[in-house]
Write an enzyme that holds these catalytic residues in place. Structure first.
Site, PDB file in Angstrom:
ATOM      1  N   LYS A 115       0.828  -1.215   0.000  1.00  0.00           N
ATOM      2  CA  LYS A 115       0.000   0.000   0.000  1.00  0.00           C
ATOM      3  C   LYS A 115       0.856   1.255   0.000  1.00  0.00           C
ATOM      4  CE  LYS A 115      -4.534  -1.367   1.378  1.00  0.00           C
ATOM      5  NZ  LYS A 115      -5.662  -1.225   2.285  1.00  0.00           N
ATOM      6  N   LYS A 197      -3.704 -11.473  -6.857  1.00  0.00           N
ATOM      7  CA  LYS A 197      -5.017 -11.727  -6.234  1.00  0.00           C
ATOM      8  C   LYS A 197      -6.096 -10.807  -6.821  1.00  0.00           C
ATOM      9  CE  LYS A 197      -5.646  -8.847  -2.265  1.00  0.00           C
ATOM     10  NZ  LYS A 197      -5.877  -8.501  -0.920  1.00  0.00           N
ATOM     11  N   LYS A 200     -10.312  -5.445  -4.912  1.00  0.00           N
ATOM     12  CA  LYS A 200     -11.261  -4.338  -5.093  1.00  0.00           C
ATOM     13  C   LYS A 200     -10.612  -3.166  -5.798  1.00  0.00           C
ATOM     14  CE  LYS A 200     -12.357  -4.825  -0.515  1.00  0.00           C
ATOM     15  NZ  LYS A 200     -12.678  -4.474   0.840  1.00  0.00           N
TER      16      LYS A 200
END
Ligand code: TYM
Length: 334
Positions: A115, A197, A200
């Site tokens: 992140k 993966k 979202k």
């Protein structure tokens, strides 16, 4: 234990649109565990602001997510479904646990590394201490079991470490939680890059199936799913695209990977992709219909929000009182 039942906690972030990965990796398991455990399912909105959010959109997404928990089949009479921000104990315990967590431990978190690379202009302290808030979520309810997808296992490990460290100083304050990972689908991969993966926050909408996608969109995305040139439906690591489609199909139908492989033996990828798309659409269709019905019933959802926040707060305060006493805070004078 609450009323002789072990305790379960889990949560999801109200950021972005929920994907099939969230459903298969987490929500689907929540449904099967709801009778066995005393459960707390939170919409973890405090976690969401580690990345900049549009306030109106965050509020609306959080409500949609809470409604979706119910639409998916979690009974709000049995399960404590609530907003994390409505129970101040999460933030309070997170502060205390921050003082029992080492910088070095947090620096090793892969989610933090990912992140901070993605949001290089906003590497805030909240992003860094995110796992401590997650530990607080879990430990606040004396949780025994935490159903999550594989990507959250490292956060579960640090939660256990923090709890054990705290207990070794102050005695048995926290229950040490165990992760619960489903048999299939603990890591659903992107349809466009099966080494990554399903997420979202993926910029390519074809990479993810969103829970609110309509049937045509679902089928179209599966038709475009990246596979390989082997022309053989087999369950192995050298064919990650097909492996992922088998995982999805088996999670939707309850069949094992071996059963899926024999069902489609000798058949083409096109036919298999279509079958996977249909199975996913069959699973999501009824959920979407319930969601749209529930969304209209404002008073009902408001009632769930109010009652469950009170229930969560009651159990949170029980743990917090104990923790505050242990660390040496003076008692309140009433
Ligand atoms: P979040 O919101 O990213 O994801 C919610 C749940 O979905 C699972 N998941 C997946 N499972 C399989 N395949 C995928 N592609 C996939 N993508 C997501 C996640 O593992 C998760 O179980 N930090 C957490 C939220 C959280 C939490 C907690 C979870 C905050 N506090 C306490 C458990 C307990 C998160 O961001 O999940």
């Amino acid at each position: 234990m609450i009323d002789d039942k072990k305790i379960l906690f889990s949560g999801m972030q109200a950021t972005g649109n929920l994907t099939l990965g969230n459903y298969i990796g987490a929500l689907k398991n929540w449904l099967t565990l709801q009778d066995e455990y005393e459960t707390f399912y939170s919409v973890v909105d405090l976690h969401s602001i580690t990345v900049r959010q549009d306030p109106a959109e965050l509020r609306s997404r959080a409500r949609k997510l809470l409604t979706l928990y119910i639409a998916a089949g979690l009974d709000p009479e049995k399960n404590c479904i609530y907003y994390q921000s409505h129970v101040s104990g999460h933030a309070e315990l997170a502060w205390i646990l921050n003082c029992f967590t080492y910088m070095g431990e947090l620096q090793r978190m892969t989610q933090f590394k990912d992140k901070s690379a993605k949001h290089a202009d906003n590497i805030n302290a909240g992003l860094f201490t995110y796992p401590v808030l997650m530990a607080a979520d879990i430990l606040l309810y004396q949780t025994d079991v935490v159903p999550v997808g594989k990507d959250q296992l490292q956060h579960l490990e640090i939660t256990r470490d923090i709890a054990q460290r705290f207990n070794s100083i102050y005695g048995d304050v926290f229950t040490i939680p165990e992760p619960y990972i489903g048999k299939t689908g603990a890591k659903i991969m992107s349809l466009q890059d099966p080494e990554k993966k399903m997420s979202k926050s993926d910029e390519n909408p074809n990479a993810s199936i969103y829970l609110m996608d309509d049937k045509d969109t679902i089928i179209r995305k599966f038709k475009r799913a990246v596979t390989d040139s082997e022309a053989n439906i087999a369950y192995n690591d050298t064919q990650p695209g097909i492996h992922n489609l088998i995982d999805i199909y088996s999670a939707c139908t309850g069949k094992t990977a071996d059963e899926v492989v024999s069902e489609f033996a000798g058949r083409g990828y096109g036919e298999f992709k279509l079958a996977v798309g249909e199975a996913v659409a069959d699973l999501l269709g009824p959920l979407q219909a319930r969601f749209f019905d529930l969304e209209k019933d404002k008073a009902y959802i408001d009632g769930v929000i109010k009652n469950n926040a009170e229930k969560a707060d009651y159990y949170a305060q029980k743990t917090l009182r104990k923790v505050k006493k242990k660390v040496g805070f003076p008692e309140k004078i009433r």
